[in-house]
Motif scaffolding. Structure first.
Motif, PDB file in Angstrom:
ATOM      1  N   SER A  88       0.853  -1.182   0.000  1.00 37.73           N
ATOM      2  CA  SER A  88       0.000   0.000   0.000  1.00 37.73           C
ATOM      3  C   SER A  88       0.891   1.235   0.000  1.00 37.73           C
ATOM      4  N   VAL A  89       0.329   2.359  -0.393  1.00 37.79           N
ATOM      5  CA  VAL A  89       1.109   3.592  -0.428  1.00 37.79           C
ATOM      6  C   VAL A  89       1.629   3.938   0.967  1.00 37.79           C
ATOM      7  N   ASP A  90       0.821   3.726   2.004  1.00 41.74           N
ATOM      8  CA  ASP A  90       1.258   4.030   3.372  1.00 41.74           C
ATOM      9  C   ASP A  90       2.400   3.123   3.819  1.00 41.74           C
ATOM     10  N   THR A  91       2.329   1.848   3.474  1.00 44.07           N
ATOM     11  CA  THR A  91       3.391   0.917   3.843  1.00 44.07           C
ATOM     12  C   THR A  91       4.682   1.246   3.103  1.00 44.07           C
ATOM     13  N   LEU A  92       4.568   1.603   1.833  1.00 44.95           N
ATOM     14  CA  LEU A  92       5.764   1.979   1.064  1.00 44.95           C
ATOM     15  C   LEU A  92       6.396   3.241   1.635  1.00 44.95           C
ATOM     16  N   LEU A  93       5.581   4.227   2.011  1.00 49.69           N
ATOM     17  CA  LEU A  93       6.102   5.446   2.623  1.00 49.69           C
ATOM     18  C   LEU A  93       6.788   5.127   3.950  1.00 49.69           C
ATOM     19  N   ASP A  94       6.184   4.260   4.759  1.00 51.17           N
ATOM     20  CA  ASP A  94       6.816   3.850   6.024  1.00 51.17           C
ATOM     21  C   ASP A  94       8.162   3.190   5.766  1.00 51.17           C
ATOM     22  N   ARG A  95       8.236   2.360   4.739  1.00 47.37           N
ATOM     23  CA  ARG A  95       9.491   1.697   4.405  1.00 47.37           C
ATOM     24  C   ARG A  95      10.537   2.709   3.960  1.00 47.37           C
ATOM     25  N   ALA A  96      10.139   3.688   3.158  1.00 51.61           N
ATOM     26  CA  ALA A  96      11.076   4.726   2.719  1.00 51.61           C
ATOM     27  C   ALA A  96      11.635   5.477   3.927  1.00 51.61           C
ATOM     28  N   HIS A  97      10.771   5.813   4.886  1.00 51.00           N
ATOM     29  CA  HIS A  97      11.233   6.514   6.089  1.00 51.00           C
ATOM     30  C   HIS A  97      12.143   5.631   6.937  1.00 51.00           C
ATOM     31  N   ALA A  98      11.844   4.338   7.010  1.00 51.33           N
ATOM     32  CA  ALA A  98      12.691   3.411   7.773  1.00 51.33           C
ATOM     33  C   ALA A  98      14.081   3.309   7.147  1.00 51.33           C
ATOM     34  N   VAL A  99      14.149   3.291   5.819  1.00 50.84           N
ATOM     35  CA  VAL A  99      15.448   3.236   5.135  1.00 50.84           C
ATOM     36  C   VAL A  99      16.222   4.522   5.426  1.00 50.84           C
ATOM     37  N   GLU A 100      15.550   5.661   5.372  1.00 54.33           N
ATOM     38  CA  GLU A 100      16.216   6.928   5.711  1.00 54.33           C
ATOM     39  C   GLU A 100      16.791   6.875   7.127  1.00 54.33           C
ATOM     40  N   GLN A 101      15.988   6.411   8.070  1.00 49.96           N
ATOM     41  CA  GLN A 101      16.437   6.339   9.473  1.00 49.96           C
ATOM     42  C   GLN A 101      17.613   5.394   9.633  1.00 49.96           C
ATOM     43  N   ALA A 102      17.608   4.299   8.891  1.00 51.14           N
ATOM     44  CA  ALA A 102      18.709   3.333   8.979  1.00 51.14           C
ATOM     45  C   ALA A 102      20.035   3.955   8.550  1.00 51.14           C
ATOM     46  N   PHE A 103      19.962   4.996   7.728  1.00 48.76           N
ATOM     47  CA  PHE A 103      21.162   5.687   7.269  1.00 48.76           C
ATOM     48  C   PHE A 103      21.389   6.999   8.005  1.00 48.76           C
ATOM     49  N   ASP A 119      12.257  10.067  -1.502  1.00 45.45           N
ATOM     50  CA  ASP A 119      10.962  10.673  -1.793  1.00 45.45           C
ATOM     51  C   ASP A 119      10.161   9.790  -2.729  1.00 45.45           C
ATOM     52  N   LEU A 120       8.901   9.600  -2.392  1.00 47.75           N
ATOM     53  CA  LEU A 120       7.967   8.895  -3.264  1.00 47.75           C
ATOM     54  C   LEU A 120       7.422   9.929  -4.254  1.00 47.75           C
ATOM     55  N   ILE A 121       7.781   9.773  -5.518  1.00 47.68           N
ATOM     56  CA  ILE A 121       7.386  10.733  -6.560  1.00 47.68           C
ATOM     57  C   ILE A 121       6.033  10.358  -7.144  1.00 47.68           C
ATOM     58  N   THR A 122       5.876   9.097  -7.534  1.00 44.53           N
ATOM     59  CA  THR A 122       4.589   8.610  -8.040  1.00 44.53           C
ATOM     60  C   THR A 122       4.302   7.235  -7.465  1.00 44.53           C
ATOM     61  N   TYR A 123       3.025   6.923  -7.415  1.00 43.20           N
ATOM     62  CA  TYR A 123       2.537   5.608  -6.999  1.00 43.20           C
ATOM     63  C   TYR A 123       1.428   5.264  -7.986  1.00 43.20           C
ATOM     64  N   GLY A 124       1.820   4.584  -9.069  1.00 47.85           N
ATOM     65  CA  GLY A 124       0.866   4.352 -10.154  1.00 47.85           C
ATOM     66  C   GLY A 124       0.372   5.693 -10.662  1.00 47.85           C
ATOM     67  N   GLU A 131      -1.731  14.829   5.216  1.00 47.01           N
ATOM     68  CA  GLU A 131      -0.667  15.418   6.035  1.00 47.01           C
ATOM     69  C   GLU A 131       0.657  14.717   5.801  1.00 47.01           C
ATOM     70  N   GLU A 132       0.601  13.425   5.557  1.00 43.48           N
ATOM     71  CA  GLU A 132       1.803  12.601   5.397  1.00 43.48           C
ATOM     72  C   GLU A 132       2.412  12.656   3.999  1.00 43.48           C
ATOM     73  N   LEU A 133       1.553  12.784   2.974  1.00 42.00           N
ATOM     74  CA  LEU A 133       2.037  12.564   1.615  1.00 42.00           C
ATOM     75  C   LEU A 133       1.139  13.252   0.592  1.00 42.00           C
ATOM     76  N   LEU A 135       0.700  13.080  -3.621  1.00 41.57           N
ATOM     77  CA  LEU A 135       1.082  12.377  -4.852  1.00 41.57           C
ATOM     78  C   LEU A 135       0.349  12.972  -6.038  1.00 41.57           C
ATOM     79  N   PRO A 136       1.052  13.127  -7.166  1.00 43.47           N
ATOM     80  CA  PRO A 136       2.495  12.972  -7.261  1.00 43.47           C
ATOM     81  C   PRO A 136       3.195  14.004  -6.381  1.00 43.47           C
ATOM     82  N   HIS A 137       4.496  13.796  -6.181  1.00 43.00           N
ATOM     83  CA  HIS A 137       5.264  14.702  -5.330  1.00 43.00           C
ATOM     84  C   HIS A 137       5.003  16.137  -5.794  1.00 43.00           C
ATOM     85  N   PRO A 138       4.677  17.044  -4.858  1.00 42.91           N
ATOM     86  CA  PRO A 138       4.233  18.382  -5.252  1.00 42.91           C
ATOM     87  C   PRO A 138       5.278  19.269  -5.920  1.00 42.91           C
TER      88      PRO A 138
END
Length: 188
Positions: A88-103, A119-124, A131-133, A135-138
């Motif tokens: 889901s878009v929310d799960t993908l965004l959470d994963r992107a943030h987790a990867v950022e935090q890991a670095f 940054d999530l630019i597009t999701y289909g 508030e969180e996201l 799409l497409p990236h503004p």
């Protein structure tokens, strides 16, 4: 709205047996602190290792001047990933943030230097604003450091609601955006 599944992946929901919707996503990654190349390679590897995410292609590396950050910010290395996902878009965004935090990404001052930005630019073809996201990236349509690498891996790309990426890029300043032919981020 119906979204067209990607031709690269077919996936079935193991509980229902039905097909999960598959979306093509565009992610923009950047780093201007620490070992920038290693940060990008590690992020690509982490996203590639994410269940239900298939990284299809990675762009060439671009070096870009920071936009909107403090005067002492160093240049970024930027890439764009083309991926397919059933997340889901929310799960993908959470994963992107987790990867950022890991670095070591710290979300303090907007535009501050960072070890990693995903940054999530597009999701289909999804268009949304929360508030969180958004799409497409503004601001994707204003950023050559997103558009140029995206065009390298998807020459017929279209930014939903805006138009063909090639046409958008032709209208945007590419000053301070340089392709680095001597650096490569690998899909391992």
């Amino acid at each position: 709205m119906t979204e067209t599944p990607s031709p690269h992946v077919i996936d079935a929901d193991t509980l229902s047996g039905g097909l999960k919707p598959i979306r093509q996503v565009i992610l923009s990654l950047g780093s201007n602190l620490g070992d920038r190349e290693a940060n990008l390679q590690g992020a690509v590897d982490a996203l590639r290792d994410t269940p239900d995410v298939v990284v299809v292609d990675v762009s060439p590396v671009y070096e870009t001047e920071p936009v909107g950050g403090p005067d002492d910010s160093g240049p970024y290395l930027n890439i764009v990933l083309l991926a397919d996902t059933t997340l889901s878009v929310d799960t993908l965004l959470d994963r992107a943030h987790a990867v950022e935090q890991a670095f070591g990404r710290e979300r303090s001052v907007p535009g501050a230097p960072r070890t990693l930005d995903v940054d999530l630019i597009t999701y289909g073809q999804k268009m949304m604003e929360s508030e969180e996201l958004t799409l497409p990236h503004p601001r994707a349509h204003e950023r050559a450091f997103v558009l140029a690498p995206w065009l390298d891996i998807e020459p017929d790309a279209v930014l939903p609601g805006v138009g063909p990426v090639a046409e958008i890029l032709a209208k945007v300043s590419s000053d301070g955006v340089k392709k680095l032919d001597d650096l490569t981020i690998e899909l391992q």
